[in-house]
Write a protein that holds these residues in place. Structure first.
Motif, PDB file in Angstrom:
ATOM      1  N   LYS A  64       0.230  -9.217   5.296  1.00  0.00           N
ATOM      2  CA  LYS A  64      -0.886  -8.292   5.498  1.00  0.00           C
ATOM      3  C   LYS A  64      -2.221  -9.006   5.363  1.00  0.00           C
ATOM      4  CE  LYS A  64      -2.707  -3.878   3.818  1.00  0.00           C
ATOM      5  NZ  LYS A  64      -2.493  -2.748   2.863  1.00  0.00           N
ATOM      6  N   PHE A  65      -2.345  -9.902   4.395  1.00  0.00           N
ATOM      7  CA  PHE A  65      -3.603 -10.602   4.148  1.00  0.00           C
ATOM      8  C   PHE A  65      -3.563 -12.061   4.608  1.00  0.00           C
ATOM      9  CE2 PHE A  65      -3.486  -7.178   0.945  1.00  0.00           C
ATOM     10  CZ  PHE A  65      -4.667  -6.526   1.277  1.00  0.00           C
ATOM     11  N   GLY A  66      -2.476 -12.478   5.211  1.00  0.00           N
ATOM     12  CA  GLY A  66      -2.394 -13.839   5.737  1.00  0.00           C
ATOM     13  C   GLY A  66      -2.234 -14.919   4.691  1.00  0.00           C
ATOM     14  N   GLN A  67      -1.838 -14.564   3.495  1.00  0.00           N
ATOM     15  CA  GLN A  67      -1.732 -15.543   2.415  1.00  0.00           C
ATOM     16  C   GLN A  67      -0.485 -16.408   2.580  1.00  0.00           C
ATOM     17  OE1 GLN A  67      -1.709 -13.086  -1.090  1.00  0.00           O
ATOM     18  NE2 GLN A  67      -3.905 -12.637  -0.992  1.00  0.00           N
ATOM     19  N   ARG A  68      -0.679 -17.710   2.654  1.00  0.00           N
ATOM     20  CA  ARG A  68       0.381 -18.729   2.728  1.00  0.00           C
ATOM     21  C   ARG A  68       1.277 -18.573   3.948  1.00  0.00           C
ATOM     22  NH1 ARG A  68       0.029 -17.957  -2.881  1.00  0.00           N
ATOM     23  NH2 ARG A  68       1.548 -16.273  -2.806  1.00  0.00           N
TER      24      ARG A  68
ATOM     25  N   LYS B 194       8.315  -7.850   9.166  1.00  0.00           N
ATOM     26  CA  LYS B 194       8.625  -8.904  10.140  1.00  0.00           C
ATOM     27  C   LYS B 194       7.567  -8.984  11.243  1.00  0.00           C
ATOM     28  CE  LYS B 194      12.587  -7.125  11.093  1.00  0.00           C
ATOM     29  NZ  LYS B 194      12.373  -5.979  10.190  1.00  0.00           N
ATOM     30  N   SER B 195       7.230  -7.842  11.847  1.00  0.00           N
ATOM     31  CA  SER B 195       6.251  -7.862  12.938  1.00  0.00           C
ATOM     32  C   SER B 195       4.868  -8.241  12.431  1.00  0.00           C
ATOM     33  CB  SER B 195       6.206  -6.493  13.628  1.00  0.00           C
ATOM     34  OG  SER B 195       7.432  -6.228  14.280  1.00  0.00           O
ATOM     35  N   ARG B 196       4.534  -7.790  11.221  1.00  0.00           N
ATOM     36  CA  ARG B 196       3.236  -8.172  10.650  1.00  0.00           C
ATOM     37  C   ARG B 196       3.181  -9.669  10.390  1.00  0.00           C
ATOM     38  NH1 ARG B 196      -0.647  -4.884   8.431  1.00  0.00           N
ATOM     39  NH2 ARG B 196       0.778  -3.121   8.193  1.00  0.00           N
ATOM     40  N   LEU B 197       4.300 -10.248   9.972  1.00  0.00           N
ATOM     41  CA  LEU B 197       4.360 -11.687   9.768  1.00  0.00           C
ATOM     42  C   LEU B 197       4.161 -12.413  11.093  1.00  0.00           C
ATOM     43  CD1 LEU B 197       4.931 -14.229   8.080  1.00  0.00           C
ATOM     44  CD2 LEU B 197       7.382 -13.838   8.483  1.00  0.00           C
ATOM     45  N   LEU B 198       4.818 -11.944  12.151  1.00  0.00           N
ATOM     46  CA  LEU B 198       4.650 -12.568  13.463  1.00  0.00           C
ATOM     47  C   LEU B 198       3.195 -12.520  13.895  1.00  0.00           C
ATOM     48  CD1 LEU B 198       5.834 -13.787  16.087  1.00  0.00           C
ATOM     49  CD2 LEU B 198       6.118 -11.443  16.904  1.00  0.00           C
ATOM     50  N   ASN B 199       2.575 -11.362  13.740  1.00  0.00           N
ATOM     51  CA  ASN B 199       1.176 -11.217  14.139  1.00  0.00           C
ATOM     52  C   ASN B 199       0.266 -12.142  13.347  1.00  0.00           C
ATOM     53  OD1 ASN B 199       1.937  -9.253  15.961  1.00  0.00           O
ATOM     54  ND2 ASN B 199       1.560  -7.568  14.534  1.00  0.00           N
ATOM     55  N   ALA B 200       0.565 -12.303  12.049  1.00  0.00           N
ATOM     56  CA  ALA B 200      -0.247 -13.206  11.226  1.00  0.00           C
ATOM     57  C   ALA B 200      -0.073 -14.654  11.680  1.00  0.00           C
ATOM     58  CB  ALA B 200       0.145 -13.053   9.756  1.00  0.00           C
ATOM     59  N   LEU B 201       1.110 -14.989  12.117  1.00  0.00           N
ATOM     60  CA  LEU B 201       1.371 -16.361  12.550  1.00  0.00           C
ATOM     61  C   LEU B 201       0.672 -16.695  13.862  1.00  0.00           C
ATOM     62  CD1 LEU B 201       5.180 -16.645  11.700  1.00  0.00           C
ATOM     63  CD2 LEU B 201       3.301 -17.834  10.558  1.00  0.00           C
ATOM     64  N   ILE B 202       0.641 -15.737  14.774  1.00  0.00           N
ATOM     65  CA  ILE B 202       0.065 -16.045  16.087  1.00  0.00           C
ATOM     66  C   ILE B 202      -1.377 -15.566  16.211  1.00  0.00           C
ATOM     67  CG2 ILE B 202       2.328 -15.987  17.152  1.00  0.00           C
ATOM     68  CD1 ILE B 202       1.700 -13.299  18.314  1.00  0.00           C
ATOM     69  N   GLY B 203      -1.846 -14.825  15.198  1.00  0.00           N
ATOM     70  CA  GLY B 203      -3.254 -14.442  15.185  1.00  0.00           C
ATOM     71  C   GLY B 203      -3.627 -13.336  16.145  1.00  0.00           C
ATOM     72  N   GLN B 204      -2.663 -12.549  16.595  1.00  0.00           N
ATOM     73  CA  GLN B 204      -2.992 -11.428  17.464  1.00  0.00           C
ATOM     74  C   GLN B 204      -1.899 -10.382  17.353  1.00  0.00           C
ATOM     75  OE1 GLN B 204      -2.258 -12.173  21.752  1.00  0.00           O
ATOM     76  NE2 GLN B 204      -1.853 -14.285  21.147  1.00  0.00           N
ATOM     77  N   GLU B 205      -2.169  -9.196  17.875  1.00  0.00           N
ATOM     78  CA  GLU B 205      -1.215  -8.099  17.795  1.00  0.00           C
ATOM     79  C   GLU B 205      -0.170  -8.241  18.904  1.00  0.00           C
ATOM     80  OE1 GLU B 205      -0.963  -5.501  15.513  1.00  0.00           O
ATOM     81  OE2 GLU B 205      -2.390  -6.714  14.385  1.00  0.00           O
TER      82      GLU B 205
ATOM     83  N   LEU C 276      14.137 -17.066   9.684  1.00  0.00           N
ATOM     84  CA  LEU C 276      13.261 -16.627   8.599  1.00  0.00           C
ATOM     85  C   LEU C 276      13.800 -15.296   8.097  1.00  0.00           C
ATOM     86  CD1 LEU C 276       9.768 -17.356  10.237  1.00  0.00           C
ATOM     87  CD2 LEU C 276      11.188 -18.896   8.842  1.00  0.00           C
ATOM     88  N   LEU C 277      14.386 -15.293   6.921  1.00  0.00           N
ATOM     89  CA  LEU C 277      14.918 -14.072   6.316  1.00  0.00           C
ATOM     90  C   LEU C 277      13.811 -13.452   5.464  1.00  0.00           C
ATOM     91  CD1 LEU C 277      17.088 -12.034   5.556  1.00  0.00           C
ATOM     92  CD2 LEU C 277      17.926 -13.675   3.843  1.00  0.00           C
ATOM     93  N   VAL C 278      13.256 -12.337   5.933  1.00  0.00           N
ATOM     94  CA  VAL C 278      12.112 -11.718   5.272  1.00  0.00           C
ATOM     95  C   VAL C 278      12.610 -10.714   4.232  1.00  0.00           C
ATOM     96  CG1 VAL C 278       9.944 -10.475   5.598  1.00  0.00           C
ATOM     97  CG2 VAL C 278      10.798 -12.000   7.401  1.00  0.00           C
ATOM     98  N   ILE C 279      12.126 -10.875   3.011  1.00  0.00           N
ATOM     99  CA  ILE C 279      12.501 -10.031   1.870  1.00  0.00           C
ATOM    100  C   ILE C 279      11.270  -9.263   1.406  1.00  0.00           C
ATOM    101  CG2 ILE C 279      13.441 -10.049  -0.485  1.00  0.00           C
ATOM    102  CD1 ILE C 279      15.439 -11.048   1.541  1.00  0.00           C
TER     103      ILE C 279
END
Length: 445
Positions: A337-341, A194-205, A268-271
């Motif tokens: 992790k890799f920002g895909q989609r 979840k936190s990694r997804l948030l970081n990928a969305l906003i582009g920062q840690e 957003l239900l992350v699986i």
């Protein structure tokens, strides 16, 4: 707006779960039973006198191990954990004691904690199912928590008085700051990304990313502009299966995640793609469905899946089977992790927001109803045929429809589902729950 939380605490086997089931079972004005929904009944939404609140059953935490071990030390430790959770997060605490066995050392331990807390606490003596036991509850004044209420959660006596006290003790509702744009909550089990997804969305840690489950303890709001539109992202702590909540801090996470779902327009239900749909994933999905929220299922760690030409479609079939109570939920396959989609996640969430605010013209709605009934008439009792008069959309977010008919009590759940499916086939509403209410024609006057 997040609902107030009322936590039931106390020693094991005093009747907390029985009271919980009675309170949410007899006053189910908000929560609806839907066949096929897998839910963790530790949480339930109810109302009394028009006031909505969430009931939390903190009982049963590792009770099996406690009973097997026979360790009073373990009982005391877990009871303290539950009390700390209630003190830290609940708006009102219902402290239940056993009116049959009288005061115990464990009761005194919990009472000591609650007396020092700045939280409204209601003392409830359960199992007071006779006049003699109701008279004996006065010994609990010794705990220093005010007037005890004598109840029998099994028989239901005294629960009305308890609900009156709960509503009186709830804090005045304060207006929450309006989120900028739609609020989108990111929820799921610990360590699904979840936190990694948030970081990928906003582009920062913005959040700490760690492989240790449960890193995020609080909900965190992040405002960003997406395609010119402001949105608020709510990152939540992971939700653990009830039997694996080892310490009070984990239960904190659950309560705050439920508040986040209440606050959100879309969830957003992350699986975790490598683990598939677990029972706890379905518990969370069931809660989202009960609250009638919009939802996008985000299948994360898709980079770790070995793929062929049919892998994604096979996974969709698994999702449709697991989430049969939520067939309207779209899936997005990502690697945070890799920002895909990952940008598709917000695009899909905003599409769901639009669906939640969609209005259907009354003429089109009634044309759909007439055609659906003609194609598949409802099963009726001999001599009393079901008749549908007209339909109207009463509200949005979630889309709410009222259908007027001659005998609402006679309509079967399967036909309700049929009409909902026809509604979706005709008008969409992808990603959002809808409400359908069936009323007699006179009820609309």
């Amino acid at each position: 707006m997040a609902k107030p939380i009322v936590a039931i605490v106390g020693r094991p086997n005093v009747g907390k779960s029985t009271l919980f089931n009675r309170l949410i079972g007899e006053r189910r004005a908000i929560v609806e039973d839907e066949p096929g929904t897998t839910r963790d009944r530790v949480y339930g939404t109810t109302d009394w006198g028009g006031v909505e609140f969430t009931i939390v059953d903190t009982g049963g935490l590792q009770d099996d191990q406690e009973v097997e071990s026979g360790s009073l030390t373990q009982i005391a430790r877990h009871t303290r954990d539950q009390a700390h959770v209630a003190i830290g997060e609940a708006d009102v605490i219902v402290f239940m004691v056993d009116g049959r066995s009288g005061i115990t050392a464990g009761d005194h331990e919990v009472a000591d904690l609650l007396r020092r807390a700045d939280k409204p606490t209601i003392l409830v003596a359960n199992k007071a199912d006779s006049a003699a036991r109701r008279d004996s509850v006065f010994e609990f004044y010794e705990l220093g928590l005010g007037d005890p209420i004598a109840i029998s959660s099994y028989h239901g006596s005294g629960t009305g008085d308890l609900l009156d006290r709960i509503v009186e003790a709830l804090p005045e509702v304060e207006d929450e700051a309006e989120p900028e744009g739609p609020a989108i909550a990111i929820v799921g089990r610990p360590n699904v990304g979840k936190s990694r997804l948030l970081n990928a969305l906003i582009g920062q840690e913005r959040s700490i990313v760690s492989d240790v489950p449960g890193t995020t303890r609080d909900t965190l709001d992040t405002v960003l502009v997406w395609a010119g539109q402001p949105i608020t992202l709510i990152d939540t702590a992971g939700i653990r299966r009830r039997g694996r909540i080892d310490r009070g801090i984990e239960q904190y996470s659950v309560l705050r995640s439920m508040r986040a779902i209440d606050r959100a327009d879309v969830v957003l239900l992350v699986i975790d793609a490598t683990e598939g749909f677990t029972s706890q994933d379905l518990h969370i999905a069931g809660y989202i469905a009960e609250q009638k929220k919009g939802v996008v299922v985000v299948v994360n760690k898709w980079d770790l899946i070995e793929k062929d030409a049919t892998t994604m479609e096979d996974y969709r079939e698994q999702a449709r089977a697991a989430l049969d109570f939520m067939p309207y939920a779209p899936l997005t396959f990502v690697s945070a992790k890799f920002g895909q989609r990952v940008q598709q996640v917000i695009d899909n969430a905003l599409a769901v927001v639009a669906e939640r605010h969609k209005r259907v013209p009354t003429a089109a709605l009634n044309k759909m109803l007439k055609e659906a009934v003609a194609a598949h008439p409802p099963p009726s009792k001999p001599g009393k045929w079901l008749k549908f008069y007209y339909a109207t959309q009463a509200d949005t977010s979630p889309p709410t429809f009222i259908i007027f008919m001659n005998d609402p009590a006679q309509i079967h759940f399967s036909y309700r589902r049929y009409l909902e499916n026809k509604l979706r086939e005709t008008f969409g509403f992808s990603g959002t729950a809808i409400r359908m209410s069936f009323r007699g024609r006179d009820e609309g006057r």
